[in-house]
Design an enzyme around this catalytic site. Structure first.
Site, mmCIF file in Angstrom:
data_model
loop_
_atom_site.group_PDB
_atom_site.id
_atom_site.type_symbol
_atom_site.label_atom_id
_atom_site.label_comp_id
_atom_site.label_asym_id
_atom_site.label_seq_id
_atom_site.Cartn_x
_atom_site.Cartn_y
_atom_site.Cartn_z
ATOM 1 C CE LYS A 179 106.511 41.997 20.464
ATOM 2 N NZ LYS A 179 105.300 42.793 20.371
ATOM 3 C CE LYS A 247 103.806 48.104 26.413
ATOM 4 N NZ LYS A 247 102.062 47.017 25.638
#
Length: 307
Positions: A179, A247
Site C-alpha cells: 500500500k 500520514k
C-alpha cells in the site's frame, strides 16, 4: 456427522470506506456484526440486516475486520472489559483473525502482529485497500494482504466480496508495504495533475477539454476518472483527506529509510502536503494540493512584481 461451526464475521469502523465495505459483505453473508464509535453510522446497516454491536467486545467474532485510519485506533479496540480481547475470551474464541484494512506503517503492523500472536493468540492480517469510495461501493477494491498465508486463505471469500484484485504479498507488513508503494503513485499523480491543471488554467485552456484529453491518452489514471471533476469544479471538500495522505507519506519515508533507499520525488511531495496541512487544508481531499500550488504561484508572482 457434526456440522463445522460457522465462522462469525464483524466489521468495525463505518466511515467513508467501512460503510460501503460492510454493505458488500452483507451481500455475501447476512450474518454480519458491525460497530462504530458513533453508533448512528451503524443504523443503515442494521436496517439492511446487520447486527449492531454495543461495544468492540460485543462485536468480537472469529474474523474481525477493522477499517480505521491508523494502528493507534485499532489498538484502542483491544483492552478493557469492552474491548475485543475480553469479548473473544468471553465467547471462547481462542484463535481469532484480526484484519487491519487501514493504511498503516509496515514496520509497526509487523511488530503489532508479532505481539498479538505471542501474547494473545490473535492472528493479524494487514490488508490495506485501494480504489477509494467508488471501489468500496462497487466491490472493486484492490486488496494487498500480508501475514500468515493460511489465515489469508481462510478469509479469501470475505476479501473477494469487497475486491476484484486480491493478492497475498508475504509475511506481516507486506500488505502495508504494498500500500505504501501504491500511495507513492497516488500522491505523485494527484500532485502532477494539479500542476498540469494549474498550468492549463493559467494558460487559458478549457479545463473540461483538458481533462478529456488526459483521460484519452497515456496520462489516464483512476485518479483522473474518479476525481477529475474536482479540478473542473474547484471543489475539494470531502474525500480522502490531505491529512491522511501526509500520514501515508510518512510511512513511505520510514519504509524507504529502513531499506536504505532515497526517494527524492516523495520527499518533494511530502513537503508539499506538509505545507497544505500547515495552511489549514488538511481536511480537504488530497486533490486540494492544487490550492497549495496556486498559492505558491501567487506568492512567486507577487515577489517578482516587487523586483
Amino acid at each position: 456427522m457434526a456440522e463445522t461451526p460457522r465462522t462469525s464475521l464483524a466489521l468495525l469502523g463505518l466511515g467513508p470506506m467501512g460503510g460501503p465495505m460492510a454493505r458488500r459483505l452483507l451481500e455475501l453473508d447476512g450474518d454480519l456484526t458491525v460497530w462504530n464509535r458513533t453508533s448512528a453510522k451503524a443504523e443503515p446497516l442494521v436496517g439492511l440486516g446487520a447486527r449492531g454491536a454495543t461495544s468492540p467486545a460485543d462485536a468480537a467474532a472469529d474474523v474481525v475486520l477493522t477499517v480505521l485510519p491508523d494502528l493507534e485506533q485499532v489498538e484502542s479496540l483491544l483492552p478493557g472489559p469492552d474491548g475485543l480481547l475480553a469479548g473473544w475470551a468471553a465467547k471462547g474464541i481462542d484463535r481469532p483473525v484480526l484484519v487491519v484494512h487501514g493504511t498503516v506503517s509496515p514496520i509497526a503492523v509487523a511488530a503489532f502482529a508479532e505481539r498479538l500472536l505471542r501474547d494473545h493468540g490473535v492472528t493479524v492480517l494487514d490488508a490495506p485497500v485501494s480504489g477509494g469510495t467508488v471501489g468500496a461501493e462497487d466491490g472493486t477494491l484492490s486488496i494487498m494482504v500480508g501475514g500468515d498465508r493460511e489465515a489469508a486463505r481462510s478469509v479469501e471469500s470475505v476479501f473477494a466480496a469487497m475486491g476484484t484484485t486480491v493478492r497475498y504479498m508475504g509475511p506481516s507488513g507486506s500488505g502495508a508495504l504494498a500500500k505504501a508503494c501504491n500511495q507513492i503513485v497516488v500522491a505523485a499523480t494527484v500532485t502532477a495533475v494539479s500542476e498540469a491543471m494549474l498550468l492549463a488554467g493559467k494558460g487559458g485552456l478549457d479545463l473540461s477539454v483538458m481533462l478529456e484529453l488526459l483521460q484519452g491518452g497515456l496520462a489516464d489514471s483512476a485518479v483522473l476518472r474518479q476525481k477529475g471533476y474536482r479540478w473542473i469544479s474547484n471543489d475539494f471538500e470531502g474525500g480522502g483527506s490531505a491529512r491522511n495522505q501526509l500520514k501515508d507519506l510518512g510511512f513511505i519515508r520510514d519504509a524507504a529509510s529502513s531499506e536504505g533507499l532515497e526517494l527524492p520525488l516523495i520527499s518533494t511531495v511530502t513537503g508539499m502536503f506538509g505545507e497544505m496541512v500547515a495552511q489549514g487544508d488538511g481536511a480537504l481531499d488530497h486533490t486540494g494540493i492544487h490550492r497549495t500550488l496556486e498559492r505558491r504561484s501567487q506568492v512567486s508572482a507577487g515577489s517578482a512584481a516587487q523586483l
